[in-house]
Design a protein around this motif. Structure first.
Motif, PDB file in Angstrom:
ATOM      1  N   ASN A  61       0.850  -1.188   0.000  1.00 49.25           N
ATOM      2  CA  ASN A  61       0.000   0.000   0.000  1.00 49.25           C
ATOM      3  C   ASN A  61       0.889   1.243   0.000  1.00 49.25           C
ATOM      4  N   ASP A  62       1.018   1.881  -1.150  1.00 48.08           N
ATOM      5  CA  ASP A  62       1.905   3.044  -1.277  1.00 48.08           C
ATOM      6  C   ASP A  62       1.429   4.226  -0.440  1.00 48.08           C
ATOM      7  N   ALA A  63       0.113   4.351  -0.260  1.00 46.19           N
ATOM      8  CA  ALA A  63      -0.413   5.473   0.525  1.00 46.19           C
ATOM      9  C   ALA A  63       0.007   5.347   1.991  1.00 46.19           C
ATOM     10  N   ILE A  64      -0.025   4.136   2.514  1.00 37.22           N
ATOM     11  CA  ILE A  64       0.410   3.929   3.904  1.00 37.22           C
ATOM     12  C   ILE A  64       1.907   4.168   4.026  1.00 37.22           C
ATOM     13  N   LYS A  65       2.655   3.737   3.020  1.00 39.90           N
ATOM     14  CA  LYS A  65       4.101   3.982   3.019  1.00 39.90           C
ATOM     15  C   LYS A  65       4.388   5.485   3.072  1.00 39.90           C
ATOM     16  N   GLU A  66       3.711   6.255   2.259  1.00 37.97           N
ATOM     17  CA  GLU A  66       3.922   7.708   2.248  1.00 37.97           C
ATOM     18  C   GLU A  66       3.520   8.329   3.584  1.00 37.97           C
ATOM     19  N   PHE A  67       2.433   7.825   4.163  1.00 37.41           N
ATOM     20  CA  PHE A  67       2.006   8.325   5.469  1.00 37.41           C
ATOM     21  C   PHE A  67       3.096   8.083   6.517  1.00 37.41           C
ATOM     22  N   LEU A  68       3.680   6.885   6.501  1.00 42.47           N
ATOM     23  CA  LEU A  68       4.723   6.563   7.477  1.00 42.47           C
ATOM     24  C   LEU A  68       5.968   7.417   7.246  1.00 42.47           C
ATOM     25  N   ILE A  69       6.302   7.665   5.998  1.00 44.15           N
ATOM     26  CA  ILE A  69       7.457   8.520   5.702  1.00 44.15           C
ATOM     27  C   ILE A  69       7.221   9.934   6.234  1.00 44.15           C
ATOM     28  N   ASP A  70       6.035  10.468   5.988  1.00 49.26           N
ATOM     29  CA  ASP A  70       5.701  11.808   6.492  1.00 49.26           C
ATOM     30  C   ASP A  70       5.720  11.839   8.020  1.00 49.26           C
ATOM     31  N   SER A  71       5.174  10.795   8.637  1.00 49.59           N
ATOM     32  CA  SER A  71       5.111  10.745  10.101  1.00 49.59           C
ATOM     33  C   SER A  71       6.505  10.590  10.701  1.00 49.59           C
ATOM     34  N   LEU A  72       7.377   9.887  10.014  1.00 54.68           N
ATOM     35  CA  LEU A  72       8.750   9.709  10.500  1.00 54.68           C
ATOM     36  C   LEU A  72       9.445  11.057  10.645  1.00 54.68           C
ATOM     37  N   GLU A  73       9.191  11.970   9.711  1.00 56.27           N
ATOM     38  CA  GLU A  73       9.821  13.288   9.768  1.00 56.27           C
ATOM     39  C   GLU A  73       9.375  14.093  10.985  1.00 56.27           C
ATOM     40  N   LYS A  74       8.176  13.796  11.482  1.00 55.39           N
ATOM     41  CA  LYS A  74       7.656  14.524  12.644  1.00 55.39           C
ATOM     42  C   LYS A  74       8.041  13.869  13.972  1.00 55.39           C
ATOM     43  N   GLU A  75       8.493  12.625  13.895  1.00 56.13           N
ATOM     44  CA  GLU A  75       8.777  11.851  15.110  1.00 56.13           C
ATOM     45  C   GLU A  75      10.127  12.256  15.698  1.00 56.13           C
ATOM     46  N   ASP A  76      10.153  12.475  17.031  1.00 58.51           N
ATOM     47  CA  ASP A  76      11.404  12.879  17.664  1.00 58.51           C
ATOM     48  C   ASP A  76      11.965  11.843  18.638  1.00 58.51           C
ATOM     49  N   ASP A  77      11.267  10.719  18.806  1.00 64.72           N
ATOM     50  CA  ASP A  77      11.747   9.663  19.693  1.00 64.72           C
ATOM     51  C   ASP A  77      12.591   8.690  18.865  1.00 64.72           C
ATOM     52  N   GLN A  78      13.876   8.517  19.249  1.00 65.41           N
ATOM     53  CA  GLN A  78      14.791   7.727  18.438  1.00 65.41           C
ATOM     54  C   GLN A  78      14.363   6.266  18.325  1.00 65.41           C
ATOM     55  N   GLU A  79      13.917   5.677  19.433  1.00 68.70           N
ATOM     56  CA  GLU A  79      13.487   4.270  19.401  1.00 68.70           C
ATOM     57  C   GLU A  79      12.292   4.094  18.468  1.00 68.70           C
ATOM     58  N   ILE A  80      11.390   5.068  18.503  1.00 65.08           N
ATOM     59  CA  ILE A  80      10.185   4.979  17.687  1.00 65.08           C
ATOM     60  C   ILE A  80      10.508   5.234  16.212  1.00 65.08           C
ATOM     61  N   LYS A  81      11.482   6.070  15.962  1.00 63.08           N
ATOM     62  CA  LYS A  81      11.916   6.300  14.578  1.00 63.08           C
ATOM     63  C   LYS A  81      12.359   4.991  13.928  1.00 63.08           C
ATOM     64  N   VAL A 139      11.051   3.277  10.437  1.00 65.58           N
ATOM     65  CA  VAL A 139      11.937   2.873   9.339  1.00 65.58           C
ATOM     66  C   VAL A 139      11.740   1.403   9.002  1.00 65.58           C
ATOM     67  N   ASN A 140      11.669   0.572  10.033  1.00 69.55           N
ATOM     68  CA  ASN A 140      11.476  -0.871   9.801  1.00 69.55           C
ATOM     69  C   ASN A 140      10.136  -1.139   9.127  1.00 69.55           C
ATOM     70  N   ALA A 141       9.102  -0.398   9.531  1.00 67.24           N
ATOM     71  CA  ALA A 141       7.765  -0.592   8.936  1.00 67.24           C
ATOM     72  C   ALA A 141       7.773  -0.192   7.459  1.00 67.24           C
ATOM     73  N   ILE A 142       8.443   0.929   7.161  1.00 70.32           N
ATOM     74  CA  ILE A 142       8.538   1.380   5.768  1.00 70.32           C
ATOM     75  C   ILE A 142       9.280   0.349   4.923  1.00 70.32           C
ATOM     76  N   ASN A 143      10.367  -0.179   5.473  1.00 68.60           N
ATOM     77  CA  ASN A 143      11.141  -1.190   4.741  1.00 68.60           C
ATOM     78  C   ASN A 143      10.334  -2.471   4.538  1.00 68.60           C
ATOM     79  N   LYS A 144       9.506  -2.781   5.526  1.00 62.32           N
ATOM     80  CA  LYS A 144       8.677  -3.999   5.419  1.00 62.32           C
ATOM     81  C   LYS A 144       7.650  -3.846   4.292  1.00 62.32           C
TER      82      LYS A 144
END
Length: 382
Positions: free
Chosen positions: A349-369, A373-378
């Motif tokens: 699902n490319d839309a979910i991938k793009e959502f996760l990429i956008d959300s990653l840029e807003k995330e400031d917790d290193q463990e959660i980042k 990344v792992n979810a996007i790669n999956k």
């Protein structure tokens, strides 16, 4: 005198609603100390245990002049008499059996308080007799007390196994200065059976009644941080606890006790719909689930486990709920677990991938980042 008193207590315990009772000395459990030290050194403990090992082993350190320990067992159900209503398109989670009905700590405390009151009454309120009741949150190791008091034997899964009720029992104990005649301890009857060890999905059981408790799924469902990824698929749709080592035990075959109204499960509570739990308020959670032993850590671990259960059940209808968790939930653990779940449910699902990429840029917790990344790669690799 004390033999007569003991017989009176045994008879009275049945009227109080105690399913099994035994007596042992208050001698030290010093044979357990090397094992407890080894478990701690190997980081096989959870931190939920009483931390002072000597107090777990020597009753005289926690009670003035102890003479005996009374051990009690209450049998709980292994099957529900009714099932929850099926809701089209909705998945349900499960609380393990030990969290069905009213919190067993409260039920045990009630029975022990009544038993102490009864002993005081038939002892003519002797001011010299004293008691200290406790459950599994206390100092002593309840299965060790129960085994020595003759209630049952300790199986290879570390649980007390009784003849009448299998391992589906809650245990409590009362230290007292009354010198009762001890009952005969039960010897292990597992023989060559290793079913609990073989079927444990995380290899937490060591085969001798001990476990690496940090690998136990019951413990993992009760932690508050990110659940290690290796355990996430293994909890399936269980959102609290684990019953596998009990379900496969031959001594539990056909055991199903319905003696206590407080222990009867409400199907809608112990097998709740998953998605509504993601947005439940603290007040609603306490009102609906506060009665359960499984609520003791609050709603956060349960909600994290709900997200994992939704991914494990491949419920793609939950995708909007998970997107909402990432967009609106202030808790990093919930966002990170939701990202992991979307990596599974959003494959291709490319839309979910793009959502996760956008959300990653807003995330400031290193463990959660890392989870993002792992979810996007999956999503990319499936």
């Amino acid at each position: 005198m004390y033999n007569t008193l003991k017989e009176q207590i045994i008879a009275g315990s049945k009227e109080i609603g105690i399913d099994k009772i035994g007596f042992t000395s208050a001698d030290p459990f010093d044979h357990l100390k090397p094992s407890l030290l080894e478990q701690k050194e190997n980081n096989h403990t959870t931190g939920f245990e009483h931390q002072n090992i000597d107090e777990r082993v020597y009753p005289e350190l926690i009670f003035d002049q102890p003479k005996s320990i009374i051990s009690i067992a209450l049998a709980y159900p292994s099957r529900m008499t009714t099932r929850p209503e099926k809701v089209r398109g909705e998945k349900r989670g499960k609380f393990a059996r030990a969290s069905w009905g009213t919190d067993y700590h409260d039920v045990l405390k009630d029975r022990m308080a009544k038993l102490i009151a009864y002993i005081q009454e038939i002892s003519q309120d002797d001011p010299d007799i004293t008691f200290k009741p406790m459950v599994d949150t206390g100092e002593l190791i309840d299965v060790a007390v129960a085994q020595r008091a003759g209630l049952g034997f300790i199986g290879k899964n570390g649980l007390l196994i009784t003849e009448e009720f299998g391992s589906y029992v809650y245990l409590g104990e009362i230290i007292t200065n009354i010198p009762f005649e001890p009952d005969t301890p039960k010897e292990n009857q597992c023989g060559s059976c290793t079913k609990c060890v073989d079927y444990c999905p995380t290899s937490a059981l060591l085969g001798d009644g001990r476990m690496n408790a940090t690998r136990c799924l019951s413990y993992q469902t009760q932690t508050k941080g990110m659940m290690p990824e290796e355990f996430r698929p293994k909890i399936r749709t269980i959102i609290y606890g684990c019953d596998i080592c009990q379900e496969v035990c031959p001594f539990n075959k056909g055991k199903d006790s319905h003696f206590h109204d407080e222990m009867e499960p409400d199907p809608e509570i112990v097998q709740p719909l998953l998605k509504p739990l993601l947005t439940i308020s603290n007040k609603e959670f306490k009102t609906k689930f506060g009665i359960l032993a499984g609520s003791w850590r609050g709603k956060k671990p349960i909600q994290r486990n709900v997200i994992i259960a939704l991914a494990n059940s491949r419920d793609k209808t939950a995708i909007p709920n998970l997107l909402q968790c990432i967009e609106e939930d202030p808790r990093p653990v919930i966002r990170g677990t939701a990202a992991w779940a979307l990596g599974i449910l959003g494959q291709g699902n490319d839309a979910i991938k793009e959502f996760l990429i956008d959300s990653l840029e807003k995330e400031d917790d290193q463990e959660i980042k890392i989870e993002f990344v792992n979810a996007i790669n999956k999503i990319d690799t499936n």
